[in-house]
Design a protein around this motif. Sequence first.
Motif, PDB file in Angstrom:
ATOM      1  N   LEU A 265     -11.207  32.441   2.236  1.00  0.00           N
ATOM      2  CA  LEU A 265     -11.454  32.049   0.846  1.00  0.00           C
ATOM      3  C   LEU A 265     -10.270  32.405  -0.047  1.00  0.00           C
ATOM      4  CD1 LEU A 265     -15.202  33.145   0.500  1.00  0.00           C
ATOM      5  CD2 LEU A 265     -14.315  30.823   0.802  1.00  0.00           C
ATOM      6  N   ALA A 266      -9.759  33.634   0.098  1.00  0.00           N
ATOM      7  CA  ALA A 266      -8.621  34.050  -0.730  1.00  0.00           C
ATOM      8  C   ALA A 266      -7.366  33.275  -0.367  1.00  0.00           C
ATOM      9  CB  ALA A 266      -8.383  35.554  -0.577  1.00  0.00           C
ATOM     10  N   GLY A 267      -7.125  33.063   0.930  1.00  0.00           N
ATOM     11  CA  GLY A 267      -5.950  32.298   1.347  1.00  0.00           C
ATOM     12  C   GLY A 267      -6.016  30.860   0.862  1.00  0.00           C
ATOM     13  N   TYR A 268      -7.212  30.291   0.838  1.00  0.00           N
ATOM     14  CA  TYR A 268      -7.379  28.919   0.336  1.00  0.00           C
ATOM     15  C   TYR A 268      -7.049  28.845  -1.150  1.00  0.00           C
ATOM     16  CZ  TYR A 268      -9.790  24.546  -0.815  1.00  0.00           C
ATOM     17  OH  TYR A 268     -10.103  23.291  -1.266  1.00  0.00           O
ATOM     18  N   ALA A 269      -7.513  29.856  -1.895  1.00  0.00           N
ATOM     19  CA  ALA A 269      -7.229  29.870  -3.335  1.00  0.00           C
ATOM     20  C   ALA A 269      -5.734  30.029  -3.598  1.00  0.00           C
ATOM     21  CB  ALA A 269      -8.014  30.991  -4.002  1.00  0.00           C
ATOM     22  N   PHE A 270      -5.101  30.984  -2.934  1.00  0.00           N
ATOM     23  CA  PHE A 270      -3.683  31.238  -3.172  1.00  0.00           C
ATOM     24  C   PHE A 270      -2.795  30.147  -2.577  1.00  0.00           C
ATOM     25  CE2 PHE A 270      -5.068  35.815  -3.419  1.00  0.00           C
ATOM     26  CZ  PHE A 270      -4.785  35.967  -4.766  1.00  0.00           C
TER      27      PHE A 270
ATOM     28  N   THR B 284      -3.604  26.764  -2.014  1.00  0.00           N
ATOM     29  CA  THR B 284      -3.786  25.373  -2.455  1.00  0.00           C
ATOM     30  C   THR B 284      -4.010  25.223  -3.948  1.00  0.00           C
ATOM     31  OG1 THR B 284      -6.191  25.450  -2.063  1.00  0.00           O
ATOM     32  CG2 THR B 284      -4.784  24.820  -0.202  1.00  0.00           C
ATOM     33  N   MET B 285      -4.221  26.325  -4.652  1.00  0.00           N
ATOM     34  CA  MET B 285      -4.524  26.227  -6.081  1.00  0.00           C
ATOM     35  C   MET B 285      -3.453  26.930  -6.900  1.00  0.00           C
ATOM     36  SD  MET B 285      -8.604  27.127  -5.926  1.00  0.00           S
ATOM     37  CE  MET B 285      -9.676  26.311  -4.732  1.00  0.00           C
ATOM     38  N   ARG B 286      -3.290  26.452  -8.097  1.00  0.00           N
ATOM     39  CA  ARG B 286      -2.364  27.063  -9.047  1.00  0.00           C
ATOM     40  C   ARG B 286      -3.155  27.490 -10.274  1.00  0.00           C
ATOM     41  NH1 ARG B 286      -0.321  26.887  -5.039  1.00  0.00           N
ATOM     42  NH2 ARG B 286       1.667  25.989  -4.365  1.00  0.00           N
ATOM     43  N   PHE B 287      -3.158  28.780 -10.546  1.00  0.00           N
ATOM     44  CA  PHE B 287      -3.897  29.294 -11.701  1.00  0.00           C
ATOM     45  C   PHE B 287      -3.133  30.466 -12.290  1.00  0.00           C
ATOM     46  CE2 PHE B 287      -5.517  31.036  -7.762  1.00  0.00           C
ATOM     47  CZ  PHE B 287      -5.503  32.406  -7.974  1.00  0.00           C
ATOM     48  N   ARG B 288      -3.452  30.791 -13.518  1.00  0.00           N
ATOM     49  CA  ARG B 288      -2.725  31.833 -14.238  1.00  0.00           C
ATOM     50  C   ARG B 288      -2.919  33.188 -13.542  1.00  0.00           C
ATOM     51  NH1 ARG B 288      -3.797  32.284 -20.560  1.00  0.00           N
ATOM     52  NH2 ARG B 288      -2.891  30.181 -20.333  1.00  0.00           N
ATOM     53  N   GLY B 289      -1.824  33.866 -13.307  1.00  0.00           N
ATOM     54  CA  GLY B 289      -1.864  35.180 -12.685  1.00  0.00           C
ATOM     55  C   GLY B 289      -1.992  35.168 -11.183  1.00  0.00           C
ATOM     56  N   SER B 290      -1.862  33.996 -10.552  1.00  0.00           N
ATOM     57  CA  SER B 290      -2.035  33.921  -9.100  1.00  0.00           C
ATOM     58  C   SER B 290      -0.963  34.723  -8.363  1.00  0.00           C
ATOM     59  CB  SER B 290      -2.016  32.461  -8.642  1.00  0.00           C
ATOM     60  OG  SER B 290      -0.771  31.850  -8.968  1.00  0.00           O
TER      61      SER B 290
END
Length: 269
Positions: free
Chosen positions: A83-88, A90-96
């Motif tokens: 879950l964390a690897g997918y967020a980091f 494939t996604m771009r968000f503030r503070g990533s």
Amino acid sequence: MRVSSGERLLNYVILSLFAIFALFPIVTIFVTALRPQIGVTDGGLHWDNFVTAWELGRFDEALINSLLVAVLVVSAALLLSILAGYAFGTMRFRGSTVLFYLFLLGLMVPAEAIVIPLFFDLRTLGLTDTIWAVAMPQIAQSVAFGTFWMRAQFRALPNNLIEAAALDGATGMAALWRVVVPPSLPSIATVSVLMFMWTWNEFLIPLIMSPGGQWRTAPLGLAVFKGQYTSDHALVAAAGVIIAAPIIIVFLMLQRYFISGMLEGASKE
């Protein structure tokens, strides 16, 4: 590029030497385990050493404890890492970026530096001598590496996979489990084997977090057995083979995926 027969032969020679170097300690321990115990004069191979070590060391309880802890740690850490690897990845968000480096701190802080204050915190919560006290610190350690590993895997996937899933109306979670995870199975298997090996071999955390010995794991059981039968090398070697057998079995079952995941990781670099 064509490889000459001489180069191929040299490669086989070098790989054979490395294989012998790696297998020599394992073969030595196994051969020692088949030698006669102290006071036994009979020759031949003593397979009964494994039975004797099993009964004297009562390794059934230690192996069950290690298996339960390993299953809990690997399943929880693997799910959180995906879950964390997918967020980091494939996604771009503030503070990533800052948050990802915060995850990496788990790789840099040794367990020896935090295990004592962590013990007092868990004792205050009444969790010492439970499976949670043994498993939760190892889950945190494994998630740090697992997130780093899975982020690299997910970032290497083509972007059009996720975009196609979004165009088909798939949610983020559906895209993860139906589109992203299937081609990543070799990498997932690799990190699962590594997590299982680390958890199975962990000595310090079970020793500190279970002072009463209720959750004595396999390495602790081997240490106690070695302290009681230090001079009987055959029994100690037999106990070592018993403790190492589950890791070997897991690796042999998943070796195809493990090697594939390692090769994919090397090619991505």
